[in-house]
Scaffold this motif. Structure first.
Motif, PDB file in Angstrom:
ATOM      1  N   ASP A 131       2.231   7.822  -3.141  1.00  0.00           N
ATOM      2  CA  ASP A 131       3.764   8.236  -3.906  1.00  0.00           C
ATOM      3  C   ASP A 131       4.603   7.280  -4.544  1.00  0.00           C
ATOM      4  O   ASP A 131       5.653   7.798  -3.191  1.00  0.00           O
ATOM      5  CB  ASP A 131       3.214   9.699  -3.478  1.00  0.00           C
ATOM      6  CG  ASP A 131       1.674  11.105  -3.133  1.00  0.00           C
ATOM      7  OD1 ASP A 131       1.148   9.844  -4.196  1.00  0.00           O
ATOM      8  OD2 ASP A 131       1.793  11.592  -3.076  1.00  0.00           O
ATOM      9  N   GLU A 132       4.938   6.450  -4.248  1.00  0.00           N
ATOM     10  CA  GLU A 132       5.542   5.499  -4.238  1.00  0.00           C
ATOM     11  C   GLU A 132       6.430   5.029  -2.765  1.00  0.00           C
ATOM     12  O   GLU A 132       7.169   5.018  -2.248  1.00  0.00           O
ATOM     13  CB  GLU A 132       7.000   6.035  -4.591  1.00  0.00           C
ATOM     14  CG  GLU A 132       6.456   5.936  -6.208  1.00  0.00           C
ATOM     15  CD  GLU A 132       7.939   6.246  -7.007  1.00  0.00           C
ATOM     16  OE1 GLU A 132       8.666   7.221  -6.818  1.00  0.00           O
ATOM     17  OE2 GLU A 132       7.512   6.848  -8.873  1.00  0.00           O
ATOM     18  N   GLN A 133       5.696   5.884  -1.687  1.00  0.00           N
ATOM     19  CA  GLN A 133       6.243   5.941  -0.196  1.00  0.00           C
ATOM     20  C   GLN A 133       5.435   4.581   0.533  1.00  0.00           C
ATOM     21  O   GLN A 133       4.214   4.685   0.382  1.00  0.00           O
ATOM     22  CB  GLN A 133       5.745   6.856   0.122  1.00  0.00           C
ATOM     23  CG  GLN A 133       6.408   7.932   0.007  1.00  0.00           C
ATOM     24  CD  GLN A 133       8.711   7.681  -0.583  1.00  0.00           C
ATOM     25  OE1 GLN A 133       9.058   7.623   1.170  1.00  0.00           O
ATOM     26  NE2 GLN A 133       9.464   8.546  -1.643  1.00  0.00           N
ATOM     27  N   PRO A 134       6.375   4.000   1.472  1.00  0.00           N
ATOM     28  CA  PRO A 134       5.441   2.631   2.083  1.00  0.00           C
ATOM     29  C   PRO A 134       4.263   3.176   3.530  1.00  0.00           C
ATOM     30  O   PRO A 134       5.170   3.827   3.603  1.00  0.00           O
ATOM     31  CB  PRO A 134       6.128   2.176   1.867  1.00  0.00           C
ATOM     32  CG  PRO A 134       7.580   2.295   2.541  1.00  0.00           C
ATOM     33  CD  PRO A 134       7.127   3.603   0.815  1.00  0.00           C
ATOM     34  N   GLY A 164      -0.668   1.746  -3.919  1.00  0.00           N
ATOM     35  CA  GLY A 164      -0.119   0.697  -4.803  1.00  0.00           C
ATOM     36  C   GLY A 164       0.115   1.289  -5.764  1.00  0.00           C
ATOM     37  O   GLY A 164      -0.244   2.374  -6.929  1.00  0.00           O
ATOM     38  N   ASP A 165       1.210   0.542  -7.068  1.00  0.00           N
ATOM     39  CA  ASP A 165       1.709   0.425  -8.159  1.00  0.00           C
ATOM     40  C   ASP A 165       1.917  -0.335  -8.806  1.00  0.00           C
ATOM     41  O   ASP A 165       2.329  -1.172  -7.994  1.00  0.00           O
ATOM     42  CB  ASP A 165       2.269   2.371  -8.313  1.00  0.00           C
ATOM     43  CG  ASP A 165       3.852   1.894  -7.735  1.00  0.00           C
ATOM     44  OD1 ASP A 165       4.078   1.386  -7.567  1.00  0.00           O
ATOM     45  OD2 ASP A 165       4.134   3.417  -7.532  1.00  0.00           O
ATOM     46  N   GLU A 215       1.185  -1.483   0.287  1.00  0.00           N
ATOM     47  CA  GLU A 215      -0.253  -0.456   0.019  1.00  0.00           C
ATOM     48  C   GLU A 215       0.865   1.550  -0.132  1.00  0.00           C
ATOM     49  O   GLU A 215       0.742   1.908   1.559  1.00  0.00           O
ATOM     50  CB  GLU A 215      -1.058  -0.227   1.755  1.00  0.00           C
ATOM     51  CG  GLU A 215      -2.218  -0.902   0.900  1.00  0.00           C
ATOM     52  CD  GLU A 215      -3.780  -1.095   2.014  1.00  0.00           C
ATOM     53  OE1 GLU A 215      -4.450  -1.606   1.457  1.00  0.00           O
ATOM     54  OE2 GLU A 215      -2.061  -0.916   3.282  1.00  0.00           O
ATOM     55  N   THR A 216       1.671   1.579  -1.756  1.00  0.00           N
ATOM     56  CA  THR A 216       2.760   2.367  -1.033  1.00  0.00           C
ATOM     57  C   THR A 216       1.203   3.581  -1.826  1.00  0.00           C
ATOM     58  O   THR A 216       0.549   3.517  -2.183  1.00  0.00           O
ATOM     59  CB  THR A 216       3.672   2.568  -2.532  1.00  0.00           C
ATOM     60  OG1 THR A 216       2.565   2.143  -3.609  1.00  0.00           O
ATOM     61  CG2 THR A 216       4.479   0.997  -1.777  1.00  0.00           C
ATOM     62  N   THR A 254      -7.419   7.175  -4.870  1.00  0.00           N
ATOM     63  CA  THR A 254      -6.369   7.259  -3.693  1.00  0.00           C
ATOM     64  C   THR A 254      -6.543   8.603  -2.894  1.00  0.00           C
ATOM     65  O   THR A 254      -5.745   8.188  -2.203  1.00  0.00           O
ATOM     66  CB  THR A 254      -5.601   7.507  -4.731  1.00  0.00           C
ATOM     67  OG1 THR A 254      -5.204   8.417  -5.946  1.00  0.00           O
ATOM     68  CG2 THR A 254      -4.926   6.359  -5.577  1.00  0.00           C
ATOM     69  N   ASP A 256       5.128  -1.030  -9.513  1.00  0.00           N
ATOM     70  CA  ASP A 256       6.356  -1.736  -8.817  1.00  0.00           C
ATOM     71  C   ASP A 256       6.222  -2.203  -7.931  1.00  0.00           C
ATOM     72  O   ASP A 256       6.565  -3.470  -7.192  1.00  0.00           O
ATOM     73  CB  ASP A 256       7.556  -0.392  -8.723  1.00  0.00           C
ATOM     74  CG  ASP A 256       8.091   0.554 -10.129  1.00  0.00           C
ATOM     75  OD1 ASP A 256       8.212  -0.467 -10.547  1.00  0.00           O
ATOM     76  OD2 ASP A 256       8.136   1.007 -10.134  1.00  0.00           O
ATOM     77  N   SER A 257       5.866  -1.102  -6.861  1.00  0.00           N
ATOM     78  CA  SER A 257       5.721  -2.065  -5.354  1.00  0.00           C
ATOM     79  C   SER A 257       3.940  -3.588  -5.565  1.00  0.00           C
ATOM     80  O   SER A 257       4.412  -4.336  -4.947  1.00  0.00           O
ATOM     81  CB  SER A 257       4.249  -1.292  -4.407  1.00  0.00           C
ATOM     82  OG  SER A 257       2.860  -0.949  -5.241  1.00  0.00           O
ATOM     83  N   GLY A 276      -3.912  -0.729  -6.847  1.00  0.00           N
ATOM     84  CA  GLY A 276      -3.165   0.752  -7.874  1.00  0.00           C
ATOM     85  C   GLY A 276      -4.904   2.005  -7.363  1.00  0.00           C
ATOM     86  O   GLY A 276      -4.608   2.749  -7.599  1.00  0.00           O
TER      87      GLY A 276
END
Length: 248
Positions: A12-15, A38-39, A9-10, A66, A41-42, A34
């Motif tokens: 803005d790319e932050q966990p 998430g996205d 569950e990132t 989001t 990558d995550s 997503g």
């Protein structure tokens, strides 16, 4: 008993959780797809960790929201909701396949999870979407509308309890933000063992309610989540309760 957690569950790319530490404690991971977090990558990182730790993968599907982390109810028509759910499941399925893994079940997130526990029409839409993707088992609250809808669509249903959330006398989750909604970290391990051993939980208003479940959830973004998951696992194993995914 299965021990699951919402991961990947990132924002803005932050966990929002210590995923690597949590994967070592659980048997099933609900991976954000997503729409609330998430996205790509995550999702890939989560699938890789699941393979590494032998953890079953579930698609953690949500409203497209989001901004509110999927925790606000959304007015959405049936066709669009089904389309969004199928998109999320198919996206995670492709990423899991590339990682040598398999999506084994679906668990709705946040406001959608709570809505389908009581709303038969929306629950039916969710079950229809999931039935078109495999079909896959669904995870949700016991004796809820989504449990009925899963049965209507020929889906297996995994009954879930939350060790870090309080319950109403009717077996629903106390809404976040209300007094007593979150259970003290110091009480979580004992509560988990009681749910499994006694098939019951004490509601926030004091009533003892029956709770037959297949899986226990610790939220990854709850403060002290890793400590809670570690203590829950240790307490269950000390009580001769084996940790294994319900979906493996």
């Amino acid at each position: 008993m299965d021990l699951n957690c919402d991961l990947g569950e990132t924002v803005d790319e932050q966990p929002t959780a210590d995923d690597a530490a949590m994967f070592a404690q659980i048997s099933s991971a609900n991976i954000a797809c997503g729409f609330h977090a998430g996205d790509a990558d995550s999702m890939k990182a989560s699938c890789d960790l699941a393979v590494q730790h032998g953890v079953a993968i579930g698609a953690h599907v949500s409203y497209l929201d989001t901004a509110n982390f999927g925790r606000s109810d959304v007015d959405i028509d049936r066709a669009t909701l089904i389309e969004h759910l199928v998109e999320q499941i198919e996206t995670l399925t492709r990423i899991a396949d590339a990682a040598g893994a398999v999506v084994r079940y679906v668990k709705p997130h946040g406001a959608l999870y709570n809505r389908i526990a009581r709303d038969a029409e929306r629950a039916d839409a969710v079950a229809e979407a999931v039935a078109s993707c495999g079909p896959l088992p669904l995870m949700g609250l016991p004796e809820s509308r989504i449990a009925d809808a899963a049965s209507d669509h020929g889906l297996s249903f995994y009954r879930e309890a939350f060790v870090d959330r309080a319950y109403t006398a009717h077996g629903m989750l106390v809404p976040r933000g209300e007094p007593g909604a979150l259970v003290s970290a110091d009480a979580v391990a004992e509560r988990a063992v009681a749910i499994v051993a006694e098939r019951a939980v004490v509601a926030v208003t004091g009533e003892r309610i029956r709770l037959d479940v297949d899986s226990l959830c610790v939220h990854g973004d709850t403060p002290g989540a890793v400590r809670m998951a570690t203590e829950v696992r240790a307490a269950l194993e000390a009580s001769a309760i084996t940790i294994a995914s319900v979906a493996s």
